[in-house]
Design a protein around this motif. Structure first.
Motif, PDB file in Angstrom:
ATOM      1  N   LEU A 230       0.820  -1.191   0.000  1.00 42.51           N
ATOM      2  CA  LEU A 230       0.000   0.000   0.000  1.00 42.51           C
ATOM      3  C   LEU A 230       0.854   1.241   0.000  1.00 42.51           C
ATOM      4  N   GLY A 231       0.413   2.217  -0.727  1.00 45.25           N
ATOM      5  CA  GLY A 231       1.117   3.487  -0.745  1.00 45.25           C
ATOM      6  C   GLY A 231       2.246   3.545  -1.742  1.00 45.25           C
TER       7      GLY A 231
ATOM      8  N   SER B  85      -1.809   2.735  -5.071  1.00 44.03           N
ATOM      9  CA  SER B  85      -2.265   3.844  -4.254  1.00 44.03           C
ATOM     10  C   SER B  85      -2.986   4.880  -5.110  1.00 44.03           C
TER      11      SER B  85
ATOM     12  N   THR C 256      -7.864  -0.823   3.082  1.00 48.04           N
ATOM     13  CA  THR C 256      -7.120  -0.540   4.332  1.00 48.04           C
ATOM     14  C   THR C 256      -7.489  -1.496   5.456  1.00 48.04           C
TER      15      THR C 256
ATOM     16  N   THR D 144      -1.135   5.130   4.161  1.00 48.93           N
ATOM     17  CA  THR D 144      -0.041   4.542   3.393  1.00 48.93           C
ATOM     18  C   THR D 144       1.319   4.996   3.928  1.00 48.93           C
TER      19      THR D 144
END
Length: 197
Positions: free
Chosen positions: A4-5, A10, A81, A171
């Motif tokens: 993630l991120g 993302s 998330t 993130t």
């Protein structure tokens, strides 16, 4: 989505959340503009009875559509998330604090928006049938008051903005936690190698 991120995952989540929220916003505005209105009509051959004639009920459909699109946006983000609670841990610090703040704020705005949408759609769908009365001019037809869908639209936008910031800080916090774990692991390996030297 991978880590993630990082990378396109993302960005894709941000884009989808924004698009779904904007569609919900558009439906909310359309629902406000197309609220049903009613006016009293006399019942033929009955001098003391009236009934309400309403315009199109399309605003109810717009309200339900806005409700579903906003729900999809929130569900997507919470799924990615894992509601912040069931996925990777967040690194202690400012990013985690902001993540929690935006998480709670976005849920509050989301619940208010959805409540306005479902209440507006339900009330708009309510149509008075027949009313027998002596003084019909003292009564009006039941309609949805102005501003309910506008309030929903405002909270839809607020939810979108808060969700964007929530995901951004989420993130950052998860990436920081991953970096800390990697540094800790490399430090442990270095100490082990030194012990064998």
């Amino acid at each position: 989505m991978g880590v993630l991120g990082e990378g396109k995952g993302s960005t894709l989540v941000h884009i989808l959340v924004v698009i779904l929220s904007l569609v919900a916003f558009g439906f909310s505005i359309a629902a406000e503009r197309r609220r049903s209105t009613g006016h009293l009509m006399p019942v033929p051959d009955q001098s003391n009875a009236t009934y309400c004639v309403y315009s199109s009920d399309v605003a109810t459909g717009y309200g339900v559509g806005a409700f579903l699109f906003l729900l999809s946006s929130e569900s997507l983000l919470m799924g990615v998330t894992k509601c912040m609670c069931f996925g990777r841990p967040l690194a202690p610090g400012g990013n985690r604090a902001w993540t929690i703040i935006y998480f709670m704020s976005s849920w509050a705005a989301f619940l208010v928006a959805e409540a306005c949408l479902i209440a507006g759609a339900t009330k708009n769908a309510y149509h008075t049938k027949y009313r027998s009365m002596i003084y019909a001019q003292n009564f009006t037809c039941e309609t949805l008051r102005k501003g309910v869908f506008i309030a929903a639209a405002v909270f839809v936008v607020a939810t979108m903005i808060l969700n964007v910031y929530y995901y951004m800080y989420f993130t950052k916090a998860t990436a920081a936690q991953g970096t800390r774990k990697a540094n800790r692991a490399s430090s442990t390996v270095g100490m082990t190698g030194a012990g064998y030297a």
